[in-house]
Enzyme design. Structure first.
Site, short mmCIF file in Angstrom:
data_model
loop_
_atom_site.label_atom_id
_atom_site.label_comp_id
_atom_site.label_asym_id
_atom_site.label_seq_id
_atom_site.Cartn_x
_atom_site.Cartn_y
_atom_site.Cartn_z
N LYS A 189 0.88 -1.18 0.00
CA LYS A 189 0.00 0.00 0.00
C LYS A 189 0.91 1.22 0.00
O LYS A 189 1.45 1.63 1.03
CB LYS A 189 -0.87 -0.02 1.26
CG LYS A 189 -2.25 0.56 1.09
CD LYS A 189 -2.30 2.05 0.81
CE LYS A 189 -2.17 2.93 2.02
NZ LYS A 189 -1.95 4.35 1.66
N CYS A 213 13.30 11.20 7.29
CA CYS A 213 13.18 10.88 8.72
C CYS A 213 14.50 11.06 9.45
O CYS A 213 14.52 11.24 10.66
CB CYS A 213 12.69 9.44 8.86
SG CYS A 213 13.74 8.27 8.01
P1 NAD Z 1 1.75 8.32 7.68
O1 NAD Z 1 1.90 7.53 8.93
O2 NAD Z 1 0.75 9.42 7.66
O3 NAD Z 1 1.37 7.38 6.45
C1 NAD Z 1 2.19 6.30 6.06
C2 NAD Z 1 1.34 5.25 5.37
O4 NAD Z 1 0.38 4.73 6.30
C3 NAD Z 1 0.52 5.79 4.19
O5 NAD Z 1 0.55 4.81 3.17
C4 NAD Z 1 -0.86 5.96 4.78
O6 NAD Z 1 -1.90 5.86 3.82
C5 NAD Z 1 -0.92 4.79 5.74
N1 NAD Z 1 -1.84 4.96 6.87
C6 NAD Z 1 -2.21 6.11 7.49
N2 NAD Z 1 -3.03 5.84 8.52
C7 NAD Z 1 -3.20 4.49 8.56
C8 NAD Z 1 -3.91 3.61 9.42
N3 NAD Z 1 -4.63 4.05 10.45
N4 NAD Z 1 -3.85 2.28 9.17
C9 NAD Z 1 -3.09 1.81 8.16
N5 NAD Z 1 -2.40 2.60 7.30
C10 NAD Z 1 -2.43 3.93 7.51
O7 NAD Z 1 3.21 8.87 7.34
P2 NAD Z 1 3.63 9.80 6.13
O8 NAD Z 1 3.11 11.17 6.40
O9 NAD Z 1 3.31 9.11 4.84
O10 NAD Z 1 5.22 9.78 6.26
C11 NAD Z 1 5.93 10.66 7.07
C12 NAD Z 1 6.37 9.97 8.35
O11 NAD Z 1 7.13 8.81 8.04
C13 NAD Z 1 7.30 10.84 9.18
O12 NAD Z 1 6.97 10.70 10.53
C14 NAD Z 1 8.67 10.25 8.90
O13 NAD Z 1 9.64 10.49 9.88
C15 NAD Z 1 8.33 8.80 8.80
N6 NAD Z 1 9.39 8.08 8.08
C16 NAD Z 1 10.21 7.24 8.80
C17 NAD Z 1 11.24 6.56 8.16
C18 NAD Z 1 12.17 5.65 8.91
O14 NAD Z 1 12.93 4.94 8.28
N7 NAD Z 1 12.16 5.65 10.23
C19 NAD Z 1 11.43 6.75 6.79
C20 NAD Z 1 10.58 7.62 6.10
C21 NAD Z 1 9.56 8.27 6.76
#
Ligand code: NAD
Length: 484
Positions: free
Chosen positions: A179, A289
């Protein structure tokens, strides 16, 4: 900006691109122009049910008899095909995210190919544990796939992060339901065709587009036949995925957010520090991140660091992602742009000094552009110092004592990464051992070897990826005991 033909993204289930059952779609917006790039099929429970069923069927088919060497060959083919289609993928990634073309061309897409090439080699080198217990017994371990794995991914490094998980997932014999983030559906959609062309059987990798809760993401998290979830995204989302999967005891791998300290001691080489800190602050619009968004500088170097850093930041060009001279592109979406700007309002209310940036570049009225922003004068309790902003915004705080900066660095719910700048070897080790972060760089940033453990502590995640850590997550171990 170069015009591209409209690109419509459909689900990929059991080896075929398909629409949603009810034909529902949503629009995909180009963050640099605010124009519609195309439509995206909007999936939900029905499409996730189809995808999981296809994955289960494929797992029970000839796939279960494939050898590591055969799967390694498929991974290598996928990596090769990504490189063959690099130009197309770079364009799509840049249109989808607003990131500079040169960045997608030098990091995102080559690394996506390397993720497959790396695991193609790595999976064939993995040994097993064996213990002989006196004359009594021989114990050895045997690895099996986990089953159907849900891969739920973010928008900031879309293909790079998806492939980082998908390569070991299929390499170890699992099937996947992917997804991608709703804001960046394009490269994942093309990847499905590449995977098919590389010889991976239908049903082993499926993709469902859609949103989070009450949509495709939530349906994967709740699905009783999904055995494991590999999630990258925000801690709050991780927590709700954990709750949704609790009843079916899913295996979980979480890579979550960060508010990473960048600690600069006065004995470091300031020019080198400034150049690397420009990257660790503003690369990919600060939407990484691992960005070091909390900068701490030893007081006797504070003034000279700030002067050099502000001068250098002012030289960064914000603009069209397809212009080779652009350093900083557009933020991902209107919603995220407003969120980042709301932190700038908080900083102003808290009495911050905004030394540069803090506004839309002049003359750029369309697209989600923000000037790289440097803030000083904030208390450690300000939300801008404590919360992940995930944009081109950094705070700088002076410190006097080593213990003080260690305490401040650890004063957060996050624990993803940290950078320490010093030429004092003993201090480097001493400080590194006391920082609560999964990844610590000394005199560098973003230097990665895919064999090393990658991940965060505290609210930055659970589990590690990379090398043997990925193998452990994407396989289950049986211990076999033979009585001698
Ligand atoms: P997000 O958590 O909003 O969304 C990530 C994914 O989860 C998307 O595909 C979204 O549709 C899905 N999603 C959202 N709510 C959900 C739920 N309740 N159930 C299942 N799926 C759900 O994150 P984002 O805004 O896409 O990404 C940014 C975040 O990701 C930042 O906090 C960043 O630091 C983190 N990040 C971490 C790493 C790492 O390696 N630690 C790498 C990249 C990004």
């Amino acid at each position: 900006m170069k015009k591209i033909p409209s690109i419509d993204c459909r689900h990929f289930i059991n080896g075929k691109y398909v629409d949603s059952n009810d034909k529902r779609t949503f629009e995909n917006i180009n963050p640099a122009t605010e124009e519609v790039l195309g439509t995206v099929a909007e999936g939900g429970k029905t499409e996730v049910d189809y995808a999981v069923a296809a994955a289960k069927r494929a797992l029970a088919g000839p796939w279960k008899n494939t050898t590591l060497v055969e799967r390694s060959k498929m991974l290598r083919n996928i990596g090769d095909l990504i490189l063959e289609r690099q130009e197309e993928l770079v364009h799509l990634e840049s249109y989808d995210t607003g990131k500079p073309f040169w960045l997608a061309n030098s990091i995102d897409i080559p690394r996506a190919a390397y993720n497959f090439h790396f695991f193609a080699d790595y999976i064939t080198s993995v040994g097993q544990e064996a213990y002989q217990q006196n004359q009594q017994a021989l114990h050895y371990t045997h690895r099996k796939p986990v089953g159907v794995v849900g891969l739920i991914k973010p928008w900031n490094l879309p293909l790079l992060l998806l492939t980082w998980k998908l390569a070991p997932c299929i390499g170890m014999g699992n099937a996947a339901v992917v997804k991608p983030a709703e804001w960046t559906p394009m490269t994942a959609t093309v990847l499905m065709e590449i995977i098919k062309d590389a010889g991976v059987p239908d049903g082993i990798v499926n993709l469902v587009h859609g949103f989070g809760p009450n949509s495709a993401g939530g349906a994967i998290a709740e699905h009783p036949d999904v055995d494991a979830i590999s999630f990258i995204g925000e801690p709050r989302t991780g927590s709700s995925i954990m709750k949704a999967g609790a009843d079916t005891i899913k295996k979980l791998s979480f890579e979550l957010g960060g508010k990473n300290p960048n600690i600069i001691f006065a004995d470091s080489d300031l020019d080198e520090v400034v150049e690397t800190t420009i990257k660790s602050s503003f690369i990919n619009q600060g939407e990484v991140c691992l960005c070091g968004s909390r900068i701490y500088v030893e007081r006797n170097a504070f003034e000279s660091f700030v002067k050099k850093f502000v001068e250098r930041t002012k030289q960064l060009k914000v603009g069209n992602p397809f212009d080779e001279t652009t350093n900083v592109g557009a933020l991902i979406s209107k919603e995220h742009y407003d969120r980042v700007n709301s932190y700038l309002d908080i900083a102003r209310e808290d009495g911050a000094n905004i030394l540069t940036g803090g506004k839309r570049p002049e003359g750029m009225d369309t697209g989600y552009y923000l000037e790289p922003t440097i803030i000083t004068g904030l208390d450690r309790n300000s939300r801008c110092v404590r919360e992940e902003i995930f944009g081109p915004v950094v705070t700088i705080t002076p410190f006097d004592m080593e213990e003080e900066v260690i305490m401040q660095a650890n004063d957060t719910h996050y624990g993803l990464s940290a950078t320490i700048w010093t030429n004092d070897l003993r201090r480097a080790h001493r400080v590194a051992h006391q920082i609560d972060a999964g990844i610590i760089w000394v005199n560098t940033w973003f230097l990665r070897d895919l064999r090393t453990p990658f991940g965060g502590m505290k609210h930055s995640g659970s589990g590690r990826a990379g090398g043997m850590h990925s193998i452990d997550f994407y396989s289950e171990l049986s211990n076999i005991t033979i009585k001698l």
